[in-house]
Structures are given as C-alpha cells and as structure tokens.
Design a protein around this motif. Structure first.
Motif, PDB file in Angstrom:
ATOM      1  N   HIS A  98       0.850  -1.144  -0.037  1.00  0.00           N
ATOM      2  CA  HIS A  98       0.102   0.100   0.030  1.00  0.00           C
ATOM      3  C   HIS A  98       0.850   1.143  -0.110  1.00  0.00           C
ATOM      4  N   ALA A 174      -4.693   9.720  -6.201  1.00  0.00           N
ATOM      5  CA  ALA A 174      -5.922   9.618  -5.839  1.00  0.00           C
ATOM      6  C   ALA A 174      -6.543   9.015  -4.731  1.00  0.00           C
ATOM      7  N   GLY A 176      -7.263   9.068  -0.930  1.00  0.00           N
ATOM      8  CA  GLY A 176      -7.568  10.051   0.146  1.00  0.00           C
ATOM      9  C   GLY A 176      -7.775  11.526  -0.308  1.00  0.00           C
ATOM     10  N   GLY A 213      -8.381   1.348  -6.834  1.00  0.00           N
ATOM     11  CA  GLY A 213      -8.384   2.091  -5.292  1.00  0.00           C
ATOM     12  C   GLY A 213      -8.001   3.679  -5.522  1.00  0.00           C
ATOM     13  N   VAL A 216     -12.772   6.085  -4.417  1.00  0.00           N
ATOM     14  CA  VAL A 216     -13.964   5.362  -4.767  1.00  0.00           C
ATOM     15  C   VAL A 216     -15.179   5.754  -3.738  1.00  0.00           C
ATOM     16  N   LEU A 234     -10.855  -1.557  -4.194  1.00  0.00           N
ATOM     17  CA  LEU A 234     -10.033  -1.510  -2.607  1.00  0.00           C
ATOM     18  C   LEU A 234     -10.596   0.115  -2.086  1.00  0.00           C
ATOM     19  N   VAL A 235     -11.395  -0.068  -1.196  1.00  0.00           N
ATOM     20  CA  VAL A 235     -12.118   1.765  -0.827  1.00  0.00           C
ATOM     21  C   VAL A 235     -11.602   1.735   0.541  1.00  0.00           C
TER      22      VAL A 235
HETATM   23  C1  PEP Z   1      -6.772   3.096  -0.029  1.00  0.00           C
HETATM   24  O1  PEP Z   1      -6.288   3.647   0.882  1.00  0.00           O
HETATM   25  O2  PEP Z   1      -6.697   2.065  -0.240  1.00  0.00           O
HETATM   26  C2  PEP Z   1      -7.844   3.871  -0.604  1.00  0.00           C
HETATM   27  C3  PEP Z   1      -8.256   3.626  -1.681  1.00  0.00           C
HETATM   28  O3  PEP Z   1      -8.239   5.088   0.173  1.00  0.00           O
HETATM   29  P1  PEP Z   1      -9.153   6.148  -0.397  1.00  0.00           P
HETATM   30  O4  PEP Z   1     -10.471   5.302  -0.854  1.00  0.00           O
HETATM   31  O5  PEP Z   1      -9.979   6.900   0.984  1.00  0.00           O
HETATM   32  O6  PEP Z   1      -9.026   6.929  -1.321  1.00  0.00           O
END
Ligand code: PEP
Length: 254
Positions: A98, A174, A176, A213, A216, A234-235
């Motif tokens: 991550h 993208a 956060g 991710g 989203v 991945l949210v």
């Molecule tokens: C994440 O940290 O895996 C992620 C996708 O975060 P966010 O949805 O808040 O952008």
C-alpha cells in the motif's frame, strides 16, 4: 461467457479501514453489511479488530484480511504480526505494498516483494497494491513506476496461477484526495497491468482480478466498474460508512 461477464473474474469490493474503526464499527458492519451474491466482499480492519471480525464472519461469504504483515515468519520484531498468524486466525487475505506503507514505513520494492512471498507461502492471498505518484504521472512515467513495482515482486515470486493473487491499482494522487482517476485513466493502466502479466508468460492473466483504489465512492463506482479491466475496488474512506459501502457493492452488480 461467465455469469460475471468478464471472464471468470467475480467482482470484489474490499474495505481498507486503515488506522480507523472501533468495536462499534465492527458491530455495525456485522449487523448492516450487505451479503451480495454477485460480488466478493472483503474487509481489512486494523490488526486489533481482525480477530473478532474474522470470527464473526467465519461461516459467511464475507472474508477478512490484514492490512500489513512483517516479512519474517516469527521472532523479535516488536509490534509486528506474521502472515501465518493472520492465516491461523482464519483470515484469507493480506494487503501488501500500500502506498502509505511505501511512503511512511519504509516498505521498499524489495521489502514488498519479501512480504508478498511470505503472504503467499502462508496460504493467504496477497493483494498487491501498486500505483504511481503525481510526479511520476506528470512526467509521463506512470507505467514505468507500476511496472517497476510489479517486476520487483515477479523477480522473487514466480506465479503460475493468477486466480490466487489480486492486484490493486491505486494511483497515489487519488488516494484520500477525493479525486478518483477517471475511468479512462484507470482502465488504461489496468489493461497495461494485465498485458504486463500476460507477457510474463503464464497466459492466465484473464483470471487475475485487478481492483481500482483511490477515492471510490457510491457516486463514481458504476462508471469505473463498467471498464473491462476494473474487476472491483479497494475502498478507503468510503468504507467507514456501511451504507455507502453497501451502495458501492450494489454498483458492481451490473
Ligand atoms: C486506500 O487507501 O486503499 C484507498 C483507496 O483510500 P481512499 O478510498 O480513501 O482513497
């Protein structure tokens, strides 16, 4: 054509709670989380909440995973957990690579590769996160950055069966920020990732699930999931609200 309309790839909606959540949130998810038949739903809570959530969902279709593991099997690594500990709990997945771990906790490409191997060897499914920074995208080096991250893992882990791993494309710019990648940008990168895996020779890249991710939400999930190479999400932030998360699950139905 399968029931999922994208080869054999059932859509995934995964919640990365990061260092958020509480027993109250766990309890709320156990009561209100939708159980869709058309998607796999996975939750990555903090290590502290992993045991109770895994226990609660043990006999259901909802799966759990760790946000991070250390790259050794056991020993004097204060504060860390091993992939085997996660496996023994009954969880099924672990995130690795991550961008927050890469940027803040020293998870270099080499460390990510080592962790990936330990996760797979323990019998968990690794969810490998890759993604370029804003600088890399603006200088036209987005693909190179993602390929470098993939190659680092492939150099130490020769995968023959891509139904047993998952890749999450998460552009750092993208995450956060509230500014998701456009469907075109995400699709373009995810097709390149599948192509890259294909060239590595197993010929099974059509079984690999590639998630998107980065900001989203219920409002952008339908457009993103409509893309051929986006197999789910991945949210982060939006996964802390069970109603919003359920709406994202609903959006992958098509
Ligand atoms: C994440 O940290 O895996 C992620 C996708 O975060 P966010 O949805 O808040 O952008």
């Amino acid at each position: 054509m399968s029931v999922w309309g994208r080869g054999m790839r059932k859509p995934v909606v995964a919640a990365n709670w990061k260092m958020n959540g509480s027993l109250e949130l766990c309890e709320c998810f156990t009561r209100k989380l939708a159980r869709p038949e058309f998607a796999d739903v996975w939750i990555f809570p903090s290590a502290l909440h992993l045991a109770s959530l895994t226990d609660y969902f043990r006999d259901s279709d909802i799966a759990t995973g760790a946000q991070n593991v250390w790259c050794e099997p056991e020993g004097a690594y204060t504060g860390e957990i091993s992939a085997m500990m996660v496996k023994t709990l009954g969880a099924r997945f672990a995130l690795v690579g991550h961008s927050e771990r890469r940027a803040m906790f020293g998870d270099s490409d080499a460390v990510v590769a080592k962790k990936f191997s330990k996760i797979a060897e323990a019998g968990l499914v690794p969810v490998l996160c890759v993604g370029e920074t804003l600088e890399e995208r603006e200088s036209g080096l987005a693909f190179e950055a993602v390929h470098r991250q993939l190659n680092a893992v492939e150099d130490v882990w020769e995968c023959q069966d891509y139904s047993h791993e998952v890749i999450a494309y998460e552009p750092v710019w993208a995450i956060g920020t509230g500014k998701a990648a456009t469907a075109e940008i995400a699709q373009e990168m995810q097709a390149r990732i599948r192509d890259h895996i294909d060239r590595k020779g197993s010929g099974k890249s059509d079984e690999l699930r590639i998630l998107y991710g980065g900001s989203v939400k219920a409002s952008n999930a339908s457009e993103l999931i409509a893309q051929n190479d986006i197999d789910g999400f991945l949210v982060g932030g939006a996964s802390l609200d069970v109603d919003e998360f359920n709406q994202i699950c609903e959006a992958v139905k098509s």
